[in-house]
Design a protein around this motif. Sequence first.
Motif, PDB file in Angstrom:
ATOM      1  N   ALA A   9       2.110   3.266  20.118  1.00 21.07           N
ATOM      2  CA  ALA A   9       1.570   4.034  18.997  1.00 21.07           C
ATOM      3  C   ALA A   9       2.541   5.140  18.636  1.00 21.07           C
ATOM      4  CB  ALA A   9       0.207   4.628  19.349  1.00 21.07           C
ATOM      5  N   LYS A  10       2.484   5.572  17.388  1.00 19.86           N
ATOM      6  CA  LYS A  10       3.254   6.732  16.946  1.00 19.86           C
ATOM      7  C   LYS A  10       2.559   7.355  15.746  1.00 19.86           C
ATOM      8  CE  LYS A  10       7.301   6.270  15.018  1.00 19.86           C
ATOM      9  NZ  LYS A  10       8.688   5.802  14.725  1.00 19.86           N
ATOM     10  N   VAL A  11       2.932   8.588  15.451  1.00 22.66           N
ATOM     11  CA  VAL A  11       2.336   9.322  14.336  1.00 22.66           C
ATOM     12  C   VAL A  11       3.438   9.703  13.358  1.00 22.66           C
ATOM     13  CG1 VAL A  11       1.062  11.381  13.633  1.00 22.66           C
ATOM     14  CG2 VAL A  11       0.458  10.215  15.768  1.00 22.66           C
ATOM     15  N   LEU A  12       3.194   9.452  12.080  1.00 24.56           N
ATOM     16  CA  LEU A  12       4.104   9.861  11.016  1.00 24.56           C
ATOM     17  C   LEU A  12       3.525  11.091  10.331  1.00 24.56           C
ATOM     18  CD1 LEU A  12       4.943   6.396   9.386  1.00 24.56           C
ATOM     19  CD2 LEU A  12       6.018   7.525  11.351  1.00 24.56           C
ATOM     20  N   ASP A  13       4.384  12.060  10.048  1.00 26.01           N
ATOM     21  CA  ASP A  13       3.971  13.316   9.433  1.00 26.01           C
ATOM     22  C   ASP A  13       4.359  13.302   7.960  1.00 26.01           C
ATOM     23  OD1 ASP A  13       3.363  15.897   8.719  1.00 26.01           O
ATOM     24  OD2 ASP A  13       4.884  16.847   9.989  1.00 26.01           O
ATOM     25  N   THR A  20       0.836  -1.200   0.000  1.00 25.84           N
ATOM     26  CA  THR A  20       0.000   0.000   0.000  1.00 25.84           C
ATOM     27  C   THR A  20       0.871   1.251   0.000  1.00 25.84           C
ATOM     28  OG1 THR A  20      -1.734  -1.170   1.219  1.00 25.84           O
ATOM     29  CG2 THR A  20      -1.852   1.226   1.203  1.00 25.84           C
ATOM     30  N   LEU A  21       0.411   2.255  -0.730  1.00 27.37           N
ATOM     31  CA  LEU A  21       1.039   3.575  -0.748  1.00 27.37           C
ATOM     32  C   LEU A  21       0.087   4.591  -0.134  1.00 27.37           C
ATOM     33  CD1 LEU A  21       2.317   3.663  -4.454  1.00 27.37           C
ATOM     34  CD2 LEU A  21       3.590   2.903  -2.428  1.00 27.37           C
ATOM     35  N   VAL A  22       0.621   5.425   0.741  1.00 21.63           N
ATOM     36  CA  VAL A  22      -0.142   6.541   1.298  1.00 21.63           C
ATOM     37  C   VAL A  22       0.571   7.818   0.882  1.00 21.63           C
ATOM     38  CG1 VAL A  22      -1.053   7.623   3.373  1.00 21.63           C
ATOM     39  CG2 VAL A  22      -0.862   5.118   3.260  1.00 21.63           C
ATOM     40  N   GLY A  23      -0.133   8.662   0.158  1.00 20.54           N
ATOM     41  CA  GLY A  23       0.468   9.881  -0.367  1.00 20.54           C
ATOM     42  C   GLY A  23       0.286  11.069   0.551  1.00 20.54           C
ATOM     43  N   GLY A  24       1.314  11.905   0.633  1.00 18.10           N
ATOM     44  CA  GLY A  24       1.248  13.141   1.390  1.00 18.10           C
ATOM     45  C   GLY A  24       2.096  14.204   0.719  1.00 18.10           C
ATOM     46  N   ARG A  42      -0.653  15.480   5.967  1.00 18.79           N
ATOM     47  CA  ARG A  42      -1.417  14.299   6.377  1.00 18.79           C
ATOM     48  C   ARG A  42      -0.670  13.588   7.499  1.00 18.79           C
ATOM     49  NH1 ARG A  42      -3.455  10.143   1.850  1.00 18.79           N
ATOM     50  NH2 ARG A  42      -5.510  10.997   2.351  1.00 18.79           N
ATOM     51  N   ALA A  43      -1.385  13.268   8.554  1.00 24.47           N
ATOM     52  CA  ALA A  43      -0.840  12.472   9.647  1.00 24.47           C
ATOM     53  C   ALA A  43      -1.286  11.026   9.471  1.00 24.47           C
ATOM     54  CB  ALA A  43      -1.316  13.005  10.987  1.00 24.47           C
ATOM     55  N   VAL A  99      -5.156   5.957   8.474  1.00 23.06           N
ATOM     56  CA  VAL A  99      -5.101   7.233   7.758  1.00 23.06           C
ATOM     57  C   VAL A  99      -6.412   7.946   8.056  1.00 23.06           C
ATOM     58  CG1 VAL A  99      -4.627   8.364   5.555  1.00 23.06           C
ATOM     59  CG2 VAL A  99      -3.786   6.035   5.961  1.00 23.06           C
ATOM     60  N   PRO A 100      -6.462   8.771   9.099  1.00 21.31           N
ATOM     61  CA  PRO A 100      -7.753   9.277   9.582  1.00 21.31           C
ATOM     62  C   PRO A 100      -8.528  10.102   8.564  1.00 21.31           C
ATOM     63  CG  PRO A 100      -6.038   9.624  11.227  1.00 21.31           C
ATOM     64  CD  PRO A 100      -5.349   9.180   9.964  1.00 21.31           C
ATOM     65  N   ASP A 101      -7.828  10.972   7.832  1.00 20.62           N
ATOM     66  CA  ASP A 101      -8.557  11.861   6.924  1.00 20.62           C
ATOM     67  C   ASP A 101      -9.156  11.119   5.741  1.00 20.62           C
ATOM     68  OD1 ASP A 101      -5.584  11.898   6.060  1.00 20.62           O
ATOM     69  OD2 ASP A 101      -6.635  12.672   4.298  1.00 20.62           O
ATOM     70  N   ALA A 102      -8.650   9.937   5.422  1.00 18.67           N
ATOM     71  CA  ALA A 102      -9.188   9.127   4.327  1.00 18.67           C
ATOM     72  C   ALA A 102     -10.088   8.003   4.834  1.00 18.67           C
ATOM     73  CB  ALA A 102      -8.045   8.541   3.508  1.00 18.67           C
TER      74      ALA A 102
END
Length: 283
Positions: A135-139, A24-28, A143-144, A163-166
């Motif tokens: 847990a951790k958050v990537l910036d 999977t790819l998550v774009g930011g 997009r977080a 990916v909360p916003d998606a």
Amino acid sequence: MAEFTEVAERVWVARYEWFDVNVTLVGGERGLLVVDTHGSAAAAREVVDDVRRLGAGEVVEVVNTHWHFDHTFGNDTFREAYGALPIHAHENARDELEKWGEQVKKRYDDAPEDPRHDDIMATRIVLPDHTFSSAKVLDLGDRAVELVHPGRGHTSGDLVVRVPDADVVLAGDLVEESSPPYFNDDSWPMDWPLSLDIVLGLLTPATVVVPGHGTPVDRDFVEEQRNTVGIVAETIRDLASRGVPVDQALEAGEWPWPREHLATAVRRGYEHLPRSQKRLPLI
């Protein structure tokens, strides 16, 4: 070659025939996060070609959802292609890959007739270098992305990517669509249902859930799979509490999946149950 398909805004999934594994790819704004890197250096080179053909940006981060080689053995290839990428994983996953990765290569070394033998033997194992415990958050700039360890299940080091916003959750092998969840010698069948309860708490009715293997699913699918894994765990608990010996439990129980799929689950479940939940074997 596989096509990356957009399953939500700037979230693409490619399903590869070998192991039916998903990448999977998550774009930011900063670039692309790659979740899982496939099972060998050669297989990962195909993934890199597919990422570049998509043209959505450069890879800037890597996540391994757990240690198994079909999700991690492409790490080195991604660093060759994109430089010194940070590779994120749960701390247990890092330790397990270090402990057992070479054993995977040894199995292939002992099977020279395997069509993937040369690919595996030519692969250099690269361990995750950015680990966490809970847990951790990537910036990614605009997009977080959240990494969450819900507990032990498929392995002791499973993580899910949210990916909360998606409204997307990448579940790794805690959820499988193309076959029943796989119980290995490093699985935790008694903990797995509880870990899926945590995953369910991250989902909305509209969440797209990407399993480690197979097509994307929804919350209802995950809930049903959680309940079925729970039946396996409770059946093991019931048999042990009634004094059924472990070597008879598989035949004695009524199971939601074929018995040949659950032999390791039963053995591991008996090993993990506290003594207070086991009776002496029936005579």
